[in-house]
Structures are given as C-alpha cells and as structure tokens.
Scaffold this motif. Structure first.
Motif, PDB file in Angstrom:
ATOM      1  N   THR A   1      22.437  26.873 -36.529  1.00 26.43           N
ATOM      2  CA  THR A   1      23.690  26.127 -36.381  1.00 26.43           C
ATOM      3  C   THR A   1      23.449  24.658 -36.682  1.00 26.43           C
ATOM      4  OG1 THR A   1      24.473  27.658 -34.686  1.00 26.43           O
ATOM      5  CG2 THR A   1      25.550  25.509 -34.810  1.00 26.43           C
ATOM      6  N   LEU A   2      24.244  24.106 -37.601  1.00 27.25           N
ATOM      7  CA  LEU A   2      24.124  22.710 -38.001  1.00 27.25           C
ATOM      8  C   LEU A   2      25.468  22.009 -37.843  1.00 27.25           C
ATOM      9  CD1 LEU A   2      22.131  23.257 -41.331  1.00 27.25           C
ATOM     10  CD2 LEU A   2      21.183  22.652 -39.089  1.00 27.25           C
ATOM     11  N   HIS A   3      25.399  20.733 -37.538  1.00 27.44           N
ATOM     12  CA  HIS A   3      26.623  19.939 -37.434  1.00 27.44           C
ATOM     13  C   HIS A   3      26.609  18.923 -38.573  1.00 27.44           C
ATOM     14  CE1 HIS A   3      28.035  21.660 -33.651  1.00 27.44           C
ATOM     15  NE2 HIS A   3      26.760  21.700 -33.302  1.00 27.44           N
ATOM     16  N   ILE A   4      27.221  19.328 -39.671  1.00 24.23           N
ATOM     17  CA  ILE A   4      27.310  18.494 -40.864  1.00 24.23           C
ATOM     18  C   ILE A   4      28.635  17.747 -40.821  1.00 24.23           C
ATOM     19  CG2 ILE A   4      27.439  18.528 -43.396  1.00 24.23           C
ATOM     20  CD1 ILE A   4      25.658  21.028 -43.315  1.00 24.23           C
ATOM     21  N   ASN A   5      28.610  16.449 -41.037  1.00 25.80           N
ATOM     22  CA  ASN A   5      29.808  15.630 -40.932  1.00 25.80           C
ATOM     23  C   ASN A   5      30.586  15.589 -42.244  1.00 25.80           C
ATOM     24  OD1 ASN A   5      29.247  14.901 -38.241  1.00 25.80           O
ATOM     25  ND2 ASN A   5      27.844  13.301 -38.929  1.00 25.80           N
ATOM     26  N   PHE A   6      31.900  15.772 -42.128  1.00 15.74           N
ATOM     27  CA  PHE A   6      32.804  15.708 -43.266  1.00 15.74           C
ATOM     28  C   PHE A   6      33.868  14.650 -42.994  1.00 15.74           C
ATOM     29  CE2 PHE A   6      31.146  20.004 -42.981  1.00 15.74           C
ATOM     30  CZ  PHE A   6      30.855  20.344 -44.291  1.00 15.74           C
ATOM     31  N   ASP A   7      34.503  14.166 -44.043  1.00 14.86           N
ATOM     32  CA  ASP A   7      35.666  13.306 -43.868  1.00 14.86           C
ATOM     33  C   ASP A   7      36.722  14.085 -43.097  1.00 14.86           C
ATOM     34  OD1 ASP A   7      34.430  11.304 -45.248  1.00 14.86           O
ATOM     35  OD2 ASP A   7      35.550  11.588 -47.115  1.00 14.86           O
ATOM     36  N   THR A   8      37.453  13.398 -42.220  1.00 11.53           N
ATOM     37  CA  THR A   8      38.443  14.056 -41.370  1.00 11.53           C
ATOM     38  C   THR A   8      39.474  14.821 -42.194  1.00 11.53           C
ATOM     39  OG1 THR A   8      38.200  12.302 -39.726  1.00 11.53           O
ATOM     40  CG2 THR A   8      40.151  13.692 -39.549  1.00 11.53           C
ATOM     41  N   GLY A   9      39.595  16.118 -41.894  1.00  9.45           N
ATOM     42  CA  GLY A   9      40.576  16.955 -42.566  1.00  9.45           C
ATOM     43  C   GLY A   9      40.247  17.272 -44.008  1.00  9.45           C
ATOM     44  N   LYS A  10      39.023  16.949 -44.453  1.00  8.09           N
ATOM     45  CA  LYS A  10      38.644  17.167 -45.845  1.00  8.09           C
ATOM     46  C   LYS A  10      37.300  17.894 -45.930  1.00  8.09           C
ATOM     47  CE  LYS A  10      41.070  12.974 -47.346  1.00  8.09           C
ATOM     48  NZ  LYS A  10      40.970  11.666 -48.032  1.00  8.09           N
ATOM     49  N   SER A  11      36.912  18.261 -47.159  1.00  8.78           N
ATOM     50  CA  SER A  11      35.659  18.985 -47.352  1.00  8.78           C
ATOM     51  C   SER A  11      34.576  18.108 -47.964  1.00  8.78           C
ATOM     52  CB  SER A  11      35.902  20.212 -48.257  1.00  8.78           C
ATOM     53  OG  SER A  11      36.423  19.816 -49.512  1.00  8.78           O
ATOM     54  N   ARG A  12      34.826  16.800 -48.053  1.00  5.37           N
ATOM     55  CA  ARG A  12      33.819  15.904 -48.624  1.00  5.37           C
ATOM     56  C   ARG A  12      32.755  15.586 -47.576  1.00  5.37           C
ATOM     57  NH1 ARG A  12      35.864  10.460 -51.311  1.00  5.37           N
ATOM     58  NH2 ARG A  12      36.282   9.950 -49.131  1.00  5.37           N
ATOM     59  N   ILE A  13      31.503  15.855 -47.930  1.00  2.18           N
ATOM     60  CA  ILE A  13      30.391  15.628 -47.003  1.00  2.18           C
ATOM     61  C   ILE A  13      30.136  14.134 -46.868  1.00  2.18           C
ATOM     62  CG2 ILE A  13      27.946  16.078 -46.572  1.00  2.18           C
ATOM     63  CD1 ILE A  13      28.240  18.580 -48.363  1.00  2.18           C
ATOM     64  N   LYS A  14      29.984  13.665 -45.632  1.00  6.15           N
ATOM     65  CA  LYS A  14      29.692  12.253 -45.412  1.00  6.15           C
ATOM     66  C   LYS A  14      28.242  11.945 -45.779  1.00  6.15           C
ATOM     67  CE  LYS A  14      33.136  10.967 -41.964  1.00  6.15           C
ATOM     68  NZ  LYS A  14      33.378  10.304 -40.663  1.00  6.15           N
ATOM     69  N   ALA A  15      28.021  10.697 -46.154  1.00 10.10           N
ATOM     70  CA  ALA A  15      26.695  10.280 -46.642  1.00 10.10           C
ATOM     71  C   ALA A  15      25.591  10.534 -45.627  1.00 10.10           C
ATOM     72  CB  ALA A  15      26.737   8.801 -47.025  1.00 10.10           C
ATOM     73  N   ASP A  16      25.907  10.383 -44.315  1.00 11.09           N
ATOM     74  CA  ASP A  16      24.861  10.524 -43.304  1.00 11.09           C
ATOM     75  C   ASP A  16      24.397  11.971 -43.113  1.00 11.09           C
ATOM     76  OD1 ASP A  16      27.056  11.589 -42.045  1.00 11.09           O
ATOM     77  OD2 ASP A  16      27.074  10.185 -40.357  1.00 11.09           O
ATOM     78  N   SER A  17      25.075  12.930 -43.751  1.00 13.64           N
ATOM     79  CA  SER A  17      24.691  14.339 -43.613  1.00 13.64           C
ATOM     80  C   SER A  17      23.891  14.868 -44.804  1.00 13.64           C
ATOM     81  CB  SER A  17      25.934  15.202 -43.414  1.00 13.64           C
ATOM     82  OG  SER A  17      26.467  15.015 -42.121  1.00 13.64           O
ATOM     83  N   TYR A  18      23.671  14.044 -45.821  1.00 11.29           N
ATOM     84  CA  TYR A  18      22.914  14.515 -46.985  1.00 11.29           C
ATOM     85  C   TYR A  18      21.435  14.697 -46.672  1.00 11.29           C
ATOM     86  CZ  TYR A  18      26.655  14.752 -50.371  1.00 11.29           C
ATOM     87  OH  TYR A  18      27.784  15.144 -51.055  1.00 11.29           O
ATOM     88  N   GLU A  19      20.952  14.073 -45.603  1.00  4.34           N
ATOM     89  CA  GLU A  19      19.571  14.327 -45.181  1.00  4.34           C
ATOM     90  C   GLU A  19      19.411  15.774 -44.723  1.00  4.34           C
ATOM     91  OE1 GLU A  19      17.963  11.624 -42.368  1.00  4.34           O
ATOM     92  OE2 GLU A  19      18.389   9.835 -43.559  1.00  4.34           O
TER      93      GLU A  19
END
Length: 341
Positions: free
Chosen positions: A235-253
């Motif tokens: 289980t991972l908590h990957i951050n996305f823009d609110t209401g969107k499917s674009r991955i936030k920069a801090d989750s690319y690690e």
C-alpha cells in the motif's frame, strides 16, 4: 506719641509672625508633595506584582483516584446525543487552554463533540451545564477557568478578525471569542486529560495527552518488494493534484523506487490499483481511481519498465480500509496498491 509707639510695635510683631508662617509653609510644602507622590509609587509596585504571570503546571493538579472510564471520558447527558456531522476525531492534534493567567497547549488524542438534543427538541442549556459540571467534578476534574476569555488577550491571536478566528478554530472546539467557556484538567496516575466545555456552542472537546511519535518512513524498493512478497500487496500513498490524476512532484521518488524494484526482480508482474475516499459521487470517484492508477503505470513505463509486466485498475470508494467519517480514515482510503500478479 505713646499711641504711635504702640502702633509701631504691633506692626513689627505682626510682620514677624507673618514672615515666620510663610517660612513654615515653604518648608512644609515639599513634605506635602512627597506624601502625594508616595501612593503613586505604591500603585506602580502593585501593578507590577499583579502582572506577574505564573505558568500552568500539572504539579499543582491533585491526581484523581476514581474510575474515570474509557476515552473520551465523558458522554452527553441523557436526552442529548453527539451530532456526528459537526464532530471530529483526531489520533493526534492539539487544544489550547486558559487558566485565568496564561494559555497552554496540550497535544494528543483529540475529540471535538458537537452536542444536540434527541429528536430535535429545544436545547436545554441548564441541564447541559449542570450535568457536565457535576459529572466532571465526580471523576476528579479540576475547573481552572470559567467565563469569557478577556478580549484584550484574544486580540493578540492575530492582527485582524480572520487571523483571530483562524487561531480559535485551530485550538478550540467552541466560539470562545464571543461566548463564555469552561476549562477543566484531569490527572490520573498515568494520564493527563483536559476538557473544553461550552453550552453556548453546544460543544465538549477532550484531549488526552500523549507524546508525538514520528511515523514517516522513507519508501524504498526493498521495502515495497518485501511487503508484496509477504502480503501479496503493498500500500502506497502517492499524492495527486486534488480531483485530478496528475502525480505531484513529491511522489516521483516513490515511482522511482517502484521502478528499481521491478528492475531488480525481472520476473515480477504487478497490478496497480487506485482507491479513493467517499467525497464526491461514486461514479466520479471510480473514474478518478482508474485514471490515477493508469497515470502511475505510465510513469513507471517512462522509467524503462515494460508495460507487459504491468496492468492498472480502479475501484473508487468501494474498498475502504479506513473510516470515511474521519479525516484520518479518508486519508487511509486515498491510496494506490501494488498487487502481485
């Protein structure tokens, strides 16, 4: 001639005593001035003494030896219930308290309860006040302040009304700017608990003090692989823009660590599965979860992993792992899972 002489003597005597009285007045005047200044000095000394503030300390609180029950240690009076729509629970948060002299903050498990009458009956303020105060007294809680916090103190919370109310909403469960409030503290052998009570706001807020524990850990390829191997799912908590499917920069690690895992285990195939909380309608959440899972898949492919080893799926809000009525539960439900194929 004699009369003239007598008159002259009287004039000289009168002048002598007049001069003497004037000198005595001149001598006494500074003394009178000093006597008037003395009270001013005493007033300053008194003011300085009264403005000396003693900070709250738990050492002065007498420990309770009675059974205080289970958290949150208080329930609404009979005929009243907790309004879940206006209440909040936090595993770790903070509340602020005032003891009449200074403010102090207590960290820990927090419950903010909005109270209402059963059956939408008319609010019984005296019943609420009497019931709560008598109960807290019975379990050994100490009332440290009752009344309205002085406005000259609440004004220090911010330089404008919005800033003041922001502070209030962050640290209090009631409107303590405009209404009176009661603060209680309760100490047992191993617990420190405090209560905010407001019948005007119809609220009871409770904090049980506990030490902060850091739970953030770096997500590594080895940890992800171990979890998949041991449990079949990570289980991972990957951050996305609110209401969107674009991955936030801090989750690319995290994406990079997933790719490392795939490169180190060439036979591994995974399903990337997206999940949401229940905010919004079910159809939109299902679509969002599918798009987010696909976005993660494409990001991994861009790292050099063959798409043939990957698949994506979304389940929306249909498989919650946390309580969607709380913020912490919703956060748990917003997740991406990697399932071994």
């Amino acid at each position: 001639m004699k009369n003239i002489l007598k008159l002259g003597i009287l004039v000289v005597v009168f002048a002598f005593f007049s001069c003497k009285n004037n000198k005595e007045s001149e001598v006494k005047q500074p003394q009178e001035s000093k006597e008037k200044e003395a009270p001013a000095l005493n007033k300053n000394e008194t003011t300085e003494a009264t403005t000396t503030q003693k900070e709250f300390t738990w050492d002065t609180v007498t420990p309770s030896t009675v059974d205080i029950g289970a958290y949150p240690y208080i329930t609404p009076p009979k005929g009243m219930i907790v309004d879940k729509d206006g209440s909040e629970s936090f595993e770790f948060d903070k509340l602020e308290f005032f003891d009449g002299n200074t403010f102090f903050v207590l960290d820990g498990r927090v419950e903010r309860m909005q109270i209402k009458m059963e059956g939408d009956k008319e609010w019984q303020q005296y019943l609420f006040d009497k019931s709560v105060s008598e109960y807290l007294k019975s379990i050994g809680a100490n009332l440290i302040f009752e009344g309205q916090i002085p406005s000259e103190l609440t004004k220090k919370w911010g330089d404008n009304p919005n800033a003041i109310y922001k502070h209030m909403h962050e640290f209090y469960g009631a409107d303590v700017v405009n209404h009176p409030v009661r603060f209680y503290v309760l100490k047992t052998e191993d617990k420190k608990i405090a209560f905010q009570v407001s019948s005007n706001s119809k609220t009871i807020s409770v904090v049980e003090n506990k030490a902060f524990v850091q739970t953030i850990e770096k997500v590594t390829a080895d940890q992800i692989f171990k979890e998949i191997t041991d449990k079949g799912i990570a289980t991972l908590h990957i951050n996305f823009d609110t209401g969107k499917s674009r991955i936030k920069a801090d989750s690319y690690e995290i994406i990079s660590e997933i790719s490392k895992m795939m490169k180190s285990n060439l036979d591994l195939k995974i399903s990337i599965e997206g999940h949401t909380d229940n905010v919004g309608d079910a159809a939109s959440n299902l679509k969002l979860s599918k798009n987010r899972a696909q976005a993660v898949l494409m990001a991994i492919v861009e790292e050099g992993i063959s798409e043939a080893r990957l698949k994506s799926e979304g389940f929306g809000q249909t498989k919650p792992v946390g309580d969607n009525t709380t913020d912490s539960g919703k956060a748990k439900n917003r997740r991406v899972e990697l399932r071994k194929l």
